[in-house]
Design a protein around this motif. Structure first.
Motif, mmCIF file in Angstrom:
data_model
loop_
_atom_site.group_PDB
_atom_site.id
_atom_site.type_symbol
_atom_site.label_atom_id
_atom_site.label_comp_id
_atom_site.label_asym_id
_atom_site.label_seq_id
_atom_site.Cartn_x
_atom_site.Cartn_y
_atom_site.Cartn_z
ATOM 1 N N ILE A 239 62.563 36.043 72.182
ATOM 2 C CA ILE A 239 61.870 36.908 71.254
ATOM 3 C C ILE A 239 61.740 36.020 70.374
ATOM 4 N N GLY A 240 62.737 34.821 70.584
ATOM 5 C CA GLY A 240 62.327 33.381 69.688
ATOM 6 C C GLY A 240 61.149 33.079 70.292
ATOM 7 N N GLY A 241 61.318 32.723 71.792
ATOM 8 C CA GLY A 241 60.191 31.932 72.628
ATOM 9 C C GLY A 241 59.029 32.307 72.311
ATOM 10 N N ILE A 242 58.625 33.678 72.634
ATOM 11 C CA ILE A 242 57.137 34.061 72.190
ATOM 12 C C ILE A 242 57.250 34.463 71.454
ATOM 13 N N LEU A 243 57.936 33.995 70.262
ATOM 14 C CA LEU A 243 57.254 34.005 68.433
ATOM 15 C C LEU A 243 57.192 32.325 68.976
ATOM 16 N N LEU A 244 57.450 31.726 69.315
ATOM 17 C CA LEU A 244 57.363 30.020 69.102
ATOM 18 C C LEU A 244 56.242 29.894 69.820
ATOM 19 N N TRP A 245 56.193 30.387 70.695
ATOM 20 C CA TRP A 245 54.514 30.322 71.946
ATOM 21 C C TRP A 245 53.717 30.322 71.105
ATOM 22 N N ARG A 246 53.536 31.790 69.988
ATOM 23 C CA ARG A 246 52.734 32.343 69.724
ATOM 24 C C ARG A 246 51.996 31.234 68.107
ATOM 25 N N GLY A 247 54.182 30.974 67.592
ATOM 26 C CA GLY A 247 53.239 30.703 66.412
ATOM 27 C C GLY A 247 53.393 30.527 64.948
ATOM 28 N N GLY A 248 54.235 31.641 65.178
ATOM 29 C CA GLY A 248 54.545 32.778 63.734
ATOM 30 C C GLY A 248 55.233 33.366 63.966
ATOM 31 N N VAL A 249 55.861 34.578 63.045
ATOM 32 C CA VAL A 249 56.627 35.703 62.851
ATOM 33 C C VAL A 249 56.198 36.522 62.085
ATOM 34 N N SER A 250 55.341 35.804 61.140
ATOM 35 C CA SER A 250 54.490 36.837 60.136
ATOM 36 C C SER A 250 52.799 37.613 61.095
ATOM 37 N N GLU A 251 52.352 37.214 62.000
ATOM 38 C CA GLU A 251 51.478 38.400 62.335
ATOM 39 C C GLU A 251 51.760 39.890 63.172
ATOM 40 N N ALA A 252 53.100 38.792 63.859
ATOM 41 C CA ALA A 252 54.161 39.982 64.777
ATOM 42 C C ALA A 252 54.165 41.157 63.133
ATOM 43 N N LEU A 253 55.170 40.639 62.777
ATOM 44 C CA LEU A 253 55.296 41.546 62.609
ATOM 45 C C LEU A 253 54.396 42.689 61.123
ATOM 46 N N LEU A 254 53.373 41.755 61.065
ATOM 47 C CA LEU A 254 51.844 42.970 60.302
ATOM 48 C C LEU A 254 51.434 43.882 61.315
ATOM 49 N N ALA A 255 51.580 43.238 62.736
ATOM 50 C CA ALA A 255 50.874 44.414 63.501
ATOM 51 C C ALA A 255 52.015 45.480 63.734
ATOM 52 N N TYR A 256 53.477 45.363 64.280
ATOM 53 C CA TYR A 256 54.075 46.816 63.553
ATOM 54 C C TYR A 256 54.090 46.982 62.472
ATOM 55 N N LYS A 257 53.866 47.202 60.796
ATOM 56 C CA LYS A 257 53.476 47.126 59.758
ATOM 57 C C LYS A 257 52.365 48.703 59.893
ATOM 58 N N ASN A 258 50.839 47.269 60.563
ATOM 59 C CA ASN A 258 50.114 48.493 60.162
ATOM 60 C C ASN A 258 50.035 49.071 61.189
ATOM 61 N N ALA A 259 51.044 49.409 62.753
ATOM 62 C CA ALA A 259 50.664 50.558 63.693
ATOM 63 C C ALA A 259 51.691 51.070 62.703
ATOM 64 N N GLY A 260 52.563 51.140 62.068
ATOM 65 C CA GLY A 260 53.348 52.243 61.063
ATOM 66 C C GLY A 260 52.525 52.383 60.100
ATOM 67 N N ILE A 261 51.475 52.093 59.796
ATOM 68 C CA ILE A 261 50.590 52.834 58.302
ATOM 69 C C ILE A 261 49.489 53.644 59.854
ATOM 70 N N VAL A 262 48.899 53.594 60.802
ATOM 71 C CA VAL A 262 48.018 54.460 61.540
ATOM 72 C C VAL A 262 48.486 55.408 61.635
ATOM 73 N N TYR A 263 50.127 55.270 63.265
ATOM 74 C CA TYR A 263 51.011 56.501 63.084
ATOM 75 C C TYR A 263 50.962 57.386 61.593
ATOM 76 N N GLY A 264 51.507 56.848 59.934
ATOM 77 C CA GLY A 264 51.479 57.701 58.994
ATOM 78 C C GLY A 264 49.826 58.492 58.870
ATOM 79 N N ALA A 265 49.028 58.130 59.090
ATOM 80 C CA ALA A 265 47.749 58.695 58.896
ATOM 81 C C ALA A 265 47.251 59.358 59.759
ATOM 82 N N VAL A 266 47.997 60.177 61.073
ATOM 83 C CA VAL A 266 47.791 60.718 61.919
ATOM 84 C C VAL A 266 48.183 62.369 61.087
ATOM 85 N N PRO A 267 47.460 63.473 60.846
ATOM 86 C CA PRO A 267 47.798 64.519 60.497
ATOM 87 C C PRO A 267 48.412 64.908 60.724
ATOM 88 N N ASP A 268 49.896 66.077 60.126
ATOM 89 C CA ASP A 268 50.820 66.199 60.061
ATOM 90 C C ASP A 268 51.699 67.775 61.363
#
Length: 555
Positions: A239-268
């Motif tokens: 994981i560190g190798g991939i994130l280092l190649w990407r240039g950071g951690v924040s965008e990856a964390l944001l992507a997973y956070k946003n995915a949770g928000i999108v899933y949360g918007a689906v009607p129950d």
């Protein structure tokens, strides 16, 4: 002394004492032919039959991610710092350097990956059962089940099959360590392999916790510590190798956070409907495997109760824990059939364990008066006939795809789908209309998870923020002015909005459409109509073309 048969009815290997060199090789050859038959019939055959099917939503997303990664890496821009880890698409992004239909290329790659997973699946079940023939039969039943359209669609649907390779490999090595065939110090290897499985398929993270607990119970503190160290070190490197190649951690964390928000918007109600409907479909399509598994489970429960054998209880506990861990994902988010299919290998493990115990107590079983030869033959014939009917029905459904697959494979070296199929798929139809309107180097944005349109047209969004306008709409709290401004900041040349309205509560589809119109820079050029006669006919919508030149402010 006369040699024993190398294969008895259980498929166990007898002692090699006194065996000639040719006998050893004869046994290896027969074992190889047995495995090859299982792999071809249970994995390669169904996947090849399905590989020429129409593009779909899930494989469309994975193909798009591979396309996006290839565009940036091959273009000399480096690894884009957006989205999740996406290791499986990253490893296969090279197919976009070929003049070949990327959907078909990636499905064929996925077929090869599935073959390797099936080989390790067989090895895992052979270790658990102690029987080559028994393991082959169980592998065939469960592999054939796992490779049906309901679970894999047409291939390259997700990274589950790829993640099974290190997961099954970890279990195989763990079994051999517990059998004393590999030194106890090697527990770090299963830990490292589970970490690789998690990197390939993030929801498999729970399996690492399950593995640690099982190793601790079975071996104690030192093996558990080795397992943990192997997993942590390997995970950090991967994981560190991939994130280092990407240039950071924040965008990856944001992507997973946003995915949770999108899933949360689906009607129950949608989540509940999916869980009930897809769990039912999984049971229907896995019926023979599940019937055998339930029988094996009751048998083992009875054996464990009568004999109070700690090893049986621990082994059964492992497979049951595997099942419980696999069910967490469909419970926590939208549960589709392929989510439930993750637990099928654990059911196969239960069947293999039951077979081991049956072999051990077979002399006692053979002495049961009720179980005479006629009843045994009747039960065996009944089982074979029932299984044969199921296999025939499944093979008939797979064979229906073969004419289309032949034509699609023949056209694949040109990079496109056969033109004759365009009118039968809303994805292909929309892609053809978009290609008519988009400039040569133009950008495209879609909604409703219609990522398949990117590789189908050969175009990409201006940014990952605009690759799925449905998700963008949710992340902007369904605010029409905010969506409108986001589009104006980096306006795609062509937009397709979907008629689907099940991806967000509060009228997300209508608000997105309103925002696109309110930009004042788009005009409707084509409407893709809904049609029950076309594949993915529910994915209709409007195609907009940009009427004014704009400058992208967010690149």
């Amino acid at each position: 002394m006369k040699n024993k048969h190398l294969f008895d009815w259980t498929g166990k290997v007898s002692s090699f004492r006194g065996c000639s060199f040719s006998q050893k090789w004869g046994e290896r050859f027969s074992d190889l032919m047995l495995l090859l038959s299982v792999i071809l019939a249970g994995t390669a055959f169904p996947r090849l039959m399905l590989s020429g099917g129409f593009p779909r939503t899930d494989d469309g997303y994975y193909v798009y991610v591979a396309q996006y990664l290839h565009h940036y890496i091959a273009g000399g821009y480096g690894m884009p710092d957006t989205g999740g880890l996406s290791l499986y698409p990253l490893l296969n992004a090279w197919v976009f350097s070929l003049n070949y239909n990327p959907f078909i290329a990636l499905r064929l790659v996925d077929l090869v990956v599935a073959v390797f997973a099936a080989i390790l699946f067989y090895a895992m079940l052979k270790n658990e059962s102690g029987s080559r023939v028994g393991a082959a039969v169980i592998t065939l039943i469960f592999s054939f089940t796992l490779n049906q359209e309901i679970f894999i669609e047409h291939g390259f649907k997700n990274s589950i099959t790829a993640a099974f390779i290190p997961l099954f490999g970890a279990i195989c090595i763990g079994q051999r360590i517990l059998q004393g065939r590999i030194p106890d110090k090697a527990w770090w290897i299963p830990g490292a392999l589970v970490a690789l499985a998690v990197t390939l398929r993030e929801p498999f993270a729970l399996f690492s916790a399950v593995g640690l607990i099982i190793v601790f119970i079975a071996g104690g503190k030192k093996p558990a510590l080795r397992f943990l160290c192997g997993g942590v070190v390997s995970g950090m490197l991967l994981i560190g190798g991939i994130l280092l190649w990407r240039g950071g951690v924040s965008e990856a964390l944001l992507a997973y956070k946003n995915a949770g928000i999108v899933y949360g918007a689906v009607p129950d109600y949608t989540i509940l409907d999916h869980f009930i409907g897809h769990s039912r479909s999984t049971m229907v399509h896995s019926l023979p495997a599940l019937i055998i598994s339930v029988a094996a489970l009751f048998f083992l429960a009875g054996i464990a109760f009568v004999r109070k054998n700690k090893k049986i209880i621990l082994r059964l506990g492992f497979w049951l824990t595997f099942i419980a861990a696999g069910l967490v994902e469909p419970i926590m988010k939208i549960g589709f059939s392929y989510h439930f299919a993750i637990i099928l290998p654990a059911f196969a493990g239960i069947c293999a364990l039951a077979l081991r115990e049956i072999i051990c107590i077979w002399p006692a079983i053979a002495r049961i008066k009720w179980l005479n030869e006629d009843r045994k033959n009747f039960m065996m014939i009944g089982g074979v006939v029932t299984l044969s009917i199921w296999v025939f029905l499944r093979c008939s459904a797979l064979a229906d795809y073969w004419p289309m697959t032949l034509e699609t494979l023949a056209a694949a070296p040109g990079g496109n789908w056969p033109e004759k199929f365009t009118g039968y798929s809303n994805y292909l139809l929309a892609a053809r209309e978009i290609k008519k309107e988009i400039p040569e180097n133009g950008t495209l944005s879609v909604s409703g998870n219609m990522h398949a349109l990117y590789p189908l047209t050969g175009h990409l969004p201006p940014s990952r923020l605009l690759d799925n306008l449905s998700a963008t709409t949710i992340l902007l709290n369904l605010s029409v002015p905010a969506i409108q401004q986001t589009l104006l900041d980096c306006a795609p040349d062509v937009i397709m909005t979907t008629t689907r309205n099940d991806w967000a509560t509060g009228g997300g589809s209508a608000r997105l459409l309103e925002a696109v119109i309110d930009t004042g820079i788009y005009e409707v050029v084509t409407k893709i109509h809904l049609s029950n006669e076309r594949h993915y006919g529910g994915y209709g919508g409007l195609i907009f073309r940009k009427t004014k030149e704009t400058v992208c402010l967010t690149k």
